[in-house]
Design a protein around this motif. Structure first.
Motif, PDB file in Angstrom:
ATOM      1  N   LEU A 169     -33.923  16.669 -34.311  1.00 18.63           N
ATOM      2  CA  LEU A 169     -34.853  17.766 -34.032  1.00 18.63           C
ATOM      3  C   LEU A 169     -35.443  18.249 -35.353  1.00 18.63           C
ATOM      4  N   GLY A 170     -36.723  18.564 -35.338  1.00 16.69           N
ATOM      5  CA  GLY A 170     -37.314  19.079 -36.575  1.00 16.69           C
ATOM      6  C   GLY A 170     -38.801  19.234 -36.415  1.00 16.69           C
ATOM      7  N   PRO A 171     -39.447  19.901 -37.382  1.00 17.62           N
ATOM      8  CA  PRO A 171     -40.887  20.148 -37.278  1.00 17.62           C
ATOM      9  C   PRO A 171     -41.689  18.854 -37.290  1.00 17.62           C
ATOM     10  N   SER A 172     -42.908  18.934 -36.767  1.00 16.34           N
ATOM     11  CA  SER A 172     -43.777  17.767 -36.706  1.00 16.34           C
ATOM     12  C   SER A 172     -43.969  17.168 -38.109  1.00 16.34           C
ATOM     13  N   GLY A 173     -43.851  15.872 -38.199  1.00 18.90           N
ATOM     14  CA  GLY A 173     -44.094  15.181 -39.469  1.00 18.90           C
ATOM     15  C   GLY A 173     -42.909  15.163 -40.419  1.00 18.90           C
ATOM     16  N   SER A 196     -22.727   4.309 -23.288  1.00 21.35           N
ATOM     17  CA  SER A 196     -23.458   3.787 -24.439  1.00 21.35           C
ATOM     18  C   SER A 196     -23.639   4.903 -25.471  1.00 21.35           C
ATOM     19  N   THR A 197     -24.266   4.576 -26.576  1.00 21.15           N
ATOM     20  CA  THR A 197     -24.536   5.569 -27.618  1.00 21.15           C
ATOM     21  C   THR A 197     -26.040   5.805 -27.638  1.00 21.15           C
ATOM     22  N   PHE A 198     -26.450   7.066 -27.549  1.00 20.22           N
ATOM     23  CA  PHE A 198     -27.878   7.368 -27.486  1.00 20.22           C
ATOM     24  C   PHE A 198     -28.277   8.234 -28.698  1.00 20.22           C
ATOM     25  N   VAL A 199     -29.420   7.893 -29.301  1.00 21.59           N
ATOM     26  CA  VAL A 199     -30.016   8.755 -30.323  1.00 21.59           C
ATOM     27  C   VAL A 199     -31.442   9.036 -29.868  1.00 21.59           C
ATOM     28  N   CYS A 200     -31.790  10.304 -29.754  1.00 25.29           N
ATOM     29  CA  CYS A 200     -33.072  10.668 -29.153  1.00 25.29           C
ATOM     30  C   CYS A 200     -33.824  11.661 -30.050  1.00 25.29           C
ATOM     31  N   VAL A 201     -35.076  11.341 -30.350  1.00 24.48           N
ATOM     32  CA  VAL A 201     -35.941  12.256 -31.108  1.00 24.48           C
ATOM     33  C   VAL A 201     -36.589  13.224 -30.132  1.00 24.48           C
ATOM     34  N   THR A 202     -36.582  14.490 -30.467  1.00 27.84           N
ATOM     35  CA  THR A 202     -37.301  15.462 -29.646  1.00 27.84           C
ATOM     36  C   THR A 202     -37.762  16.617 -30.537  1.00 27.84           C
ATOM     37  N   HIS A 203     -38.797  17.345 -30.077  1.00 27.64           N
ATOM     38  CA  HIS A 203     -39.074  18.586 -30.809  1.00 27.64           C
ATOM     39  C   HIS A 203     -38.857  19.786 -29.890  1.00 27.64           C
ATOM     40  N   ASP A 204     -38.181  19.511 -28.758  1.00 21.77           N
ATOM     41  CA  ASP A 204     -37.943  20.534 -27.758  1.00 21.77           C
ATOM     42  C   ASP A 204     -36.472  20.980 -27.854  1.00 21.77           C
ATOM     43  N   VAL A 205     -36.269  22.236 -28.252  1.00 26.50           N
ATOM     44  CA  VAL A 205     -34.909  22.746 -28.495  1.00 26.50           C
ATOM     45  C   VAL A 205     -34.059  22.669 -27.223  1.00 26.50           C
ATOM     46  N   GLU A 206     -34.638  23.083 -26.081  1.00 27.78           N
ATOM     47  CA  GLU A 206     -33.862  23.059 -24.825  1.00 27.78           C
ATOM     48  C   GLU A 206     -33.457  21.646 -24.454  1.00 27.78           C
ATOM     49  N   GLU A 207     -34.391  20.715 -24.671  1.00 31.47           N
ATOM     50  CA  GLU A 207     -34.090  19.318 -24.342  1.00 31.47           C
ATOM     51  C   GLU A 207     -32.891  18.839 -25.168  1.00 31.47           C
ATOM     52  N   ALA A 208     -32.904  19.161 -26.447  1.00 26.39           N
ATOM     53  CA  ALA A 208     -31.794  18.764 -27.329  1.00 26.39           C
ATOM     54  C   ALA A 208     -30.487  19.385 -26.839  1.00 26.39           C
ATOM     55  N   LEU A 209     -30.557  20.651 -26.392  1.00 27.67           N
ATOM     56  CA  LEU A 209     -29.332  21.329 -25.934  1.00 27.67           C
ATOM     57  C   LEU A 209     -28.810  20.768 -24.617  1.00 27.67           C
ATOM     58  N   ILE A 210     -29.703  20.260 -23.772  1.00 26.47           N
ATOM     59  CA  ILE A 210     -29.282  19.654 -22.501  1.00 26.47           C
ATOM     60  C   ILE A 210     -28.647  18.295 -22.763  1.00 26.47           C
ATOM     61  N   VAL A 251     -29.111  17.153 -34.771  1.00 28.39           N
ATOM     62  CA  VAL A 251     -29.343  17.002 -36.207  1.00 28.39           C
ATOM     63  C   VAL A 251     -30.686  17.654 -36.512  1.00 28.39           C
ATOM     64  N   ILE A 252     -30.659  18.742 -37.284  1.00 29.16           N
ATOM     65  CA  ILE A 252     -31.907  19.455 -37.598  1.00 29.16           C
ATOM     66  C   ILE A 252     -32.397  19.010 -38.973  1.00 29.16           C
ATOM     67  N   ARG A 279     -29.233  28.310 -28.191  1.00 28.61           N
ATOM     68  CA  ARG A 279     -30.679  28.089 -28.316  1.00 28.61           C
ATOM     69  C   ARG A 279     -31.259  29.013 -29.388  1.00 28.61           C
ATOM     70  N   GLU A 280     -30.786  30.276 -29.372  1.00 27.09           N
ATOM     71  CA  GLU A 280     -31.268  31.233 -30.377  1.00 27.09           C
ATOM     72  C   GLU A 280     -30.899  30.763 -31.785  1.00 27.09           C
ATOM     73  N   ARG A 281     -29.690  30.225 -31.895  1.00 25.37           N
ATOM     74  CA  ARG A 281     -29.207  29.782 -33.215  1.00 25.37           C
ATOM     75  C   ARG A 281     -30.046  28.621 -33.736  1.00 25.37           C
ATOM     76  N   VAL A 282     -30.330  27.664 -32.836  1.00 23.97           N
ATOM     77  CA  VAL A 282     -31.113  26.496 -33.256  1.00 23.97           C
ATOM     78  C   VAL A 282     -32.550  26.912 -33.580  1.00 23.97           C
ATOM     79  N   LEU A 283     -33.110  27.796 -32.728  1.00 24.57           N
ATOM     80  CA  LEU A 283     -34.482  28.258 -32.977  1.00 24.57           C
ATOM     81  C   LEU A 283     -34.576  28.996 -34.310  1.00 24.57           C
ATOM     82  N   ALA A 284     -33.570  29.829 -34.586  1.00 24.21           N
ATOM     83  CA  ALA A 284     -33.569  30.591 -35.843  1.00 24.21           C
ATOM     84  C   ALA A 284     -33.544  29.630 -37.029  1.00 24.21           C
ATOM     85  N   CYS A 285     -32.794  28.571 -36.893  1.00 23.24           N
ATOM     86  CA  CYS A 285     -32.686  27.581 -37.951  1.00 23.24           C
ATOM     87  C   CYS A 285     -34.035  26.891 -38.190  1.00 23.24           C
ATOM     88  N   LEU A 286     -34.737  26.572 -37.087  1.00 23.12           N
ATOM     89  CA  LEU A 286     -36.048  25.925 -37.219  1.00 23.12           C
ATOM     90  C   LEU A 286     -37.078  26.885 -37.813  1.00 23.12           C
TER      91      LEU A 286
END
Ligand SMILES: Nc1ncnc2c1ncn2[C@@H]1O[C@H](COP(=O)(O)OP(=O)(O)OP(=O)(O)O)[C@@H](O)[C@H]1O
Length: 255
Positions: free
Chosen positions: A39-43, A186-200, A206-207, A238-245
């Motif tokens: 998870l992280g900002p665009s680019g 299996s083992t999954f690694v997924c890129v997202t920029h959606d905090v809720e998606e990462a939490l689900i 990884v921020i 979610r608040e904690r992750v958002l605050a970090c971003l």
């Protein structure tokens, strides 16, 4: 340890601007059967990190190991799904799934049986004879996941797999992806920029910092599955992750 990313940096040549530093000093380990979200900002280099683990790109410095061996090329052991579904538009859903199996070898009969099993397992029985543009976005994404997983990769790498879907479908497929991951062991690694998606989805989030991306922090998500978006613990995290971003964004603006 399934994946070991050690002191990895990546830069690209930029026309007239020297080089663009995309990733800098990234250290990350992914355990077998883990679900990790980047998870992280665009680019910030999320897709680049995924491509490096896949072996599609090579690091400018540092090393990546998979199952103890250096990653130098793509491999069927590391499946990749990009957000544009990664299906061939000129093949039916059944032939899309069979295509990957054909690359892997095995008898025709075996391939046929595995294709039918994949269609059934991913609830695509009615879609075998249809082309990707004749089925819904959700089915297309399920077909892409089925195609990647019927090759039994030890690792599935996904780059914003639900970005093109509407909000409701996205929620449904996030939950389905968790069930698939649990079922396939299996083992999954997924890129997202959606905090809720990462939490689900994730066991660990990884921020990354803004470009050049490095790891700012790793947040373990120790909530029982299926996760309840309305629970106090979920909302708090979610608040904690958002605050970090947001902290990252503020630092980037001040810089
Ligand atoms: N092949 C390439 N050649 C040149 N520059 C590249 C290449 N691939 C990526 N970059 C640059 O590296 C940076 C990071 O890109 P990347 O796609 O990895 O980020 P990201 O975090 O996945 O972004 P987003 O969330 O917007 O998809 C960007 O500035 C991008 O322009």
């Amino acid at each position: 340890m399934l994946v070991e990313v050690q002191s990895v940096s990546k830069s690209y040549a930029a026309a007239g601007k020297g080089r663009i530093e995309t990733l800098e000093g990234v250290d990350l380990q992914v355990h077998e059967r883990e679900f990790v979200c980047l998870l992280g900002p665009s680019g910030c280099g999320k897709s680049t990190l995924l491509k490096l683990i896949a072996g599609i790109e090579q690091p400018s410095a540092g090393s990546i190991r998979f199952g103890g061996s250096p990653v130098r090329t793509p491999s069927p052991a590391r499946g990749v799904i990009f957000q544009d579904y990664a299906l061939f538009p000129w093949l039916t859903v059944r032939d899309n799934i069979r295509f990957g199996l054909r690359m892997q070898g095995g008898s025709r009969q075996q391939q046929r049986a595995m294709t039918e099993e994949a269609l059934e397992r991913f609830d695509l029985q009615g879609a075998g004879e249809l082309y990707p543009n004749q089925i819904s976005g959700g089915m297309r994404q399920r077909a892409a996941i089925a195609r990647a997983l019927c090759l039994k990769p030890a690792l599935l790498l996904m780059d914003e797999p639900f970005a093109a879907l509407d909000a409701l479908l996205r929620l449904r497929l996030q939950e389905e992806l968790v069930r698939i991951w649990q079922r396939e062991s299996s083992t999954f690694v997924c890129v997202t920029h959606d905090v809720e998606e990462a939490l689900i989805l994730a066991d660990r989030i990884v921020i990354l910092t803004p470009r050049p991306g490095s790891i700012k922090t790793i947040v373990p998500v120790e909530l029982p599955r299926p996760r309840d978006r309305a629970s106090g613990a979920f909302v708090q995290l979610r608040e904690r992750v958002l605050a970090c971003l947001q902290e990252e964004r503020a630092e980037a603006w001040q810089a």
